[in-house]
Design a protein around this motif. Structure first.
Motif, PDB file in Angstrom:
ATOM      1  N   GLU A 136      41.914  13.616  30.430  1.00  0.00           N
ATOM      2  CA  GLU A 136      40.983  13.066  31.403  1.00  0.00           C
ATOM      3  C   GLU A 136      39.564  13.134  30.870  1.00  0.00           C
ATOM      4  N   GLU A 137      38.747  12.251  31.386  1.00  0.00           N
ATOM      5  CA  GLU A 137      37.334  12.286  31.064  1.00  0.00           C
ATOM      6  C   GLU A 137      36.708  13.420  31.857  1.00  0.00           C
ATOM      7  N   PRO A 138      35.661  14.043  31.337  1.00  0.00           N
ATOM      8  CA  PRO A 138      35.020  15.099  32.115  1.00  0.00           C
ATOM      9  C   PRO A 138      34.438  14.526  33.401  1.00  0.00           C
ATOM     10  N   LEU A 139      34.417  15.348  34.419  1.00  0.00           N
ATOM     11  CA  LEU A 139      33.980  14.926  35.731  1.00  0.00           C
ATOM     12  C   LEU A 139      32.467  14.743  35.733  1.00  0.00           C
ATOM     13  N   SER A 140      32.016  13.519  35.970  1.00  0.00           N
ATOM     14  CA  SER A 140      30.586  13.253  36.028  1.00  0.00           C
ATOM     15  C   SER A 140      30.103  13.425  37.457  1.00  0.00           C
ATOM     16  N   LEU A 141      28.813  13.409  37.629  1.00  0.00           N
ATOM     17  CA  LEU A 141      28.232  13.601  38.956  1.00  0.00           C
ATOM     18  C   LEU A 141      28.627  12.472  39.893  1.00  0.00           C
ATOM     19  N   SER A 142      28.600  11.251  39.402  1.00  0.00           N
ATOM     20  CA  SER A 142      28.947  10.112  40.267  1.00  0.00           C
ATOM     21  C   SER A 142      30.414  10.138  40.648  1.00  0.00           C
ATOM     22  N   SER A 143      31.299  10.487  39.692  1.00  0.00           N
ATOM     23  CA  SER A 143      32.726  10.526  40.026  1.00  0.00           C
ATOM     24  C   SER A 143      33.034  11.697  40.953  1.00  0.00           C
ATOM     25  N   ALA A 144      32.317  12.799  40.805  1.00  0.00           N
ATOM     26  CA  ALA A 144      32.504  13.931  41.714  1.00  0.00           C
ATOM     27  C   ALA A 144      32.066  13.556  43.121  1.00  0.00           C
ATOM     28  N   PHE A 145      30.973  12.800  43.226  1.00  0.00           N
ATOM     29  CA  PHE A 145      30.492  12.353  44.529  1.00  0.00           C
ATOM     30  C   PHE A 145      31.504  11.425  45.186  1.00  0.00           C
ATOM     31  N   LYS A 146      32.061  10.489  44.393  1.00  0.00           N
ATOM     32  CA  LYS A 146      33.050   9.558  44.932  1.00  0.00           C
ATOM     33  C   LYS A 146      34.297  10.307  45.397  1.00  0.00           C
ATOM     34  N   GLU A 147      34.715  11.295  44.616  1.00  0.00           N
ATOM     35  CA  GLU A 147      35.900  12.072  44.982  1.00  0.00           C
ATOM     36  C   GLU A 147      35.668  12.858  46.255  1.00  0.00           C
ATOM     37  N   ALA A 148      34.491  13.465  46.373  1.00  0.00           N
ATOM     38  CA  ALA A 148      34.176  14.228  47.578  1.00  0.00           C
ATOM     39  C   ALA A 148      34.093  13.314  48.792  1.00  0.00           C
ATOM     40  N   LYS A 149      33.548  12.132  48.605  1.00  0.00           N
ATOM     41  CA  LYS A 149      33.433  11.178  49.705  1.00  0.00           C
ATOM     42  C   LYS A 149      34.820  10.689  50.145  1.00  0.00           C
ATOM     43  N   SER A 150      35.729  10.512  49.200  1.00  0.00           N
ATOM     44  CA  SER A 150      37.073  10.044  49.553  1.00  0.00           C
ATOM     45  C   SER A 150      37.866  11.133  50.266  1.00  0.00           C
ATOM     46  N   ASN A 151      37.524  12.397  50.036  1.00  0.00           N
ATOM     47  CA  ASN A 151      38.222  13.498  50.700  1.00  0.00           C
ATOM     48  C   ASN A 151      37.714  13.747  52.112  1.00  0.00           C
ATOM     49  N   GLN A 152      36.608  13.117  52.484  1.00  0.00           N
ATOM     50  CA  GLN A 152      36.085  13.267  53.837  1.00  0.00           C
ATOM     51  C   GLN A 152      36.988  12.525  54.811  1.00  0.00           C
ATOM     52  N   ILE A 153      36.620  12.617  56.061  1.00  0.00           N
ATOM     53  CA  ILE A 153      37.396  11.938  57.100  1.00  0.00           C
ATOM     54  C   ILE A 153      37.402  10.440  56.820  1.00  0.00           C
ATOM     55  N   LYS A 154      38.596   9.869  56.834  1.00  0.00           N
ATOM     56  CA  LYS A 154      38.738   8.457  56.504  1.00  0.00           C
ATOM     57  C   LYS A 154      38.117   7.563  57.579  1.00  0.00           C
ATOM     58  N   GLU A 155      38.384   7.890  58.838  1.00  0.00           N
ATOM     59  CA  GLU A 155      37.871   7.069  59.920  1.00  0.00           C
ATOM     60  C   GLU A 155      36.921   7.891  60.771  1.00  0.00           C
TER      61      GLU A 155
END
Length: 167
Positions: A136-155
Motif C-alpha cells: 500500500e501507499e503510505p497514508l497521506s493527509l488527504s486520504s486519511a481525511f477521506k477515510e475518516a469522513k467515510s467512517n462518519q455517519i452515512k446519513e
C-alpha cells in the motif's frame, strides 16, 4: 498598556500586577502562571541584574550520543518523526539499536567507522525490505481525511424545520 516592556524595569510579575491593579487587565483575564507564581514565588526574584550562580555544570552525555551525532551529521534528510505515536521507532532510534547490537557482536573488533558503515547498510537493507513488502501507499493527509469522513455517519438525521416550533 505597559509603560515599558524592558526587562530592566521590574519583572514580568510586577508589571502584570501593575496592569491588574490599574485595570488594564481584568482579574479574570490574568495569565495562567500568575496564581502559581503568587502561591509559590521563587527564592530569589528573577531580575536581569542578578549575577548567575557559580555552579559547575554536569556533562549529561550518554554512550550513544557520539554515534547518534555522527549519524545525524551524515544523514541530513531523514524525514519526519511522529512524536505522538510510541509504537513506531524513529530512524535514529533504529540506527542506535542496530549499532549497539553490532557493537556487542564485534566487541573485540570495534572500529567505530566500520560499525557505523555496517549499521547504515543494515538500516538501508531493512528499509528496502520494508518497501518491497509494503504494497500500500503510505497514508497521506488527504486520504486519511477521506477515510475518516467515510467512517462518519452515512446519513444525516432528517429534521423537519416547520414542525420544530409547533405546540
Amino acid at each position: 498598556m505597559a509603560g515599558s516592556r524592558l526587562e530592566k524595569i521590574g519583572t514580568i510579575y510586577t508589571r502584570t500586577s501593575g496592569l491588574i491593579r490599574s485595570g488594564a487587565i481584568n482579574w479574570e483575564d490574568r495569565p495562567l502562571w500568575y496564581d502559581i507564581y503568587e502561591a509559590s514565588p521563587p527564592k530569589e526574584e528573577p531580575r536581569f541584574d542578578r549575577p548567575a550562580p557559580n555552579m559547575k555544570l554536569k556533562n549529561i552525555f550518554y554512550a550513544e550520543d557520539q554515534f547518534r551525532a555522527m549519524f545525524h551529521r551524515n544523514n541530513k534528510h531523514l524525514g519526519t518523526s511522529n512524536m505522538f505515536n510510541n509504537y513506531y521507532k524513529s530512524v535514529s532510534q533504529k540506527f542506535i539499536e542496530i549499532y549497539q547490537s553490532l557493537e556487542k557482536e564485534n566487541a573485540e573488533n570495534s572500529n567505530q567507522e566500520q560499525l557505523y558503515k555496517e549499521a547504515i547498510e543494515v538500516l538501508r537493507r531493512d528499509k528496502d525490505i520494508k518497501k518491497e513488502t509494503e504494497q500500500e501507499e503510505p497514508l497521506s493527509l488527504s486520504s486519511a481525511f477521506k477515510e475518516a469522513k467515510s467512517n462518519q455517519i452515512k446519513e444525516m438525521p432528517k429534521v423537519d424545520v416547520t414542525n420544530i416550533f409547533k405546540d
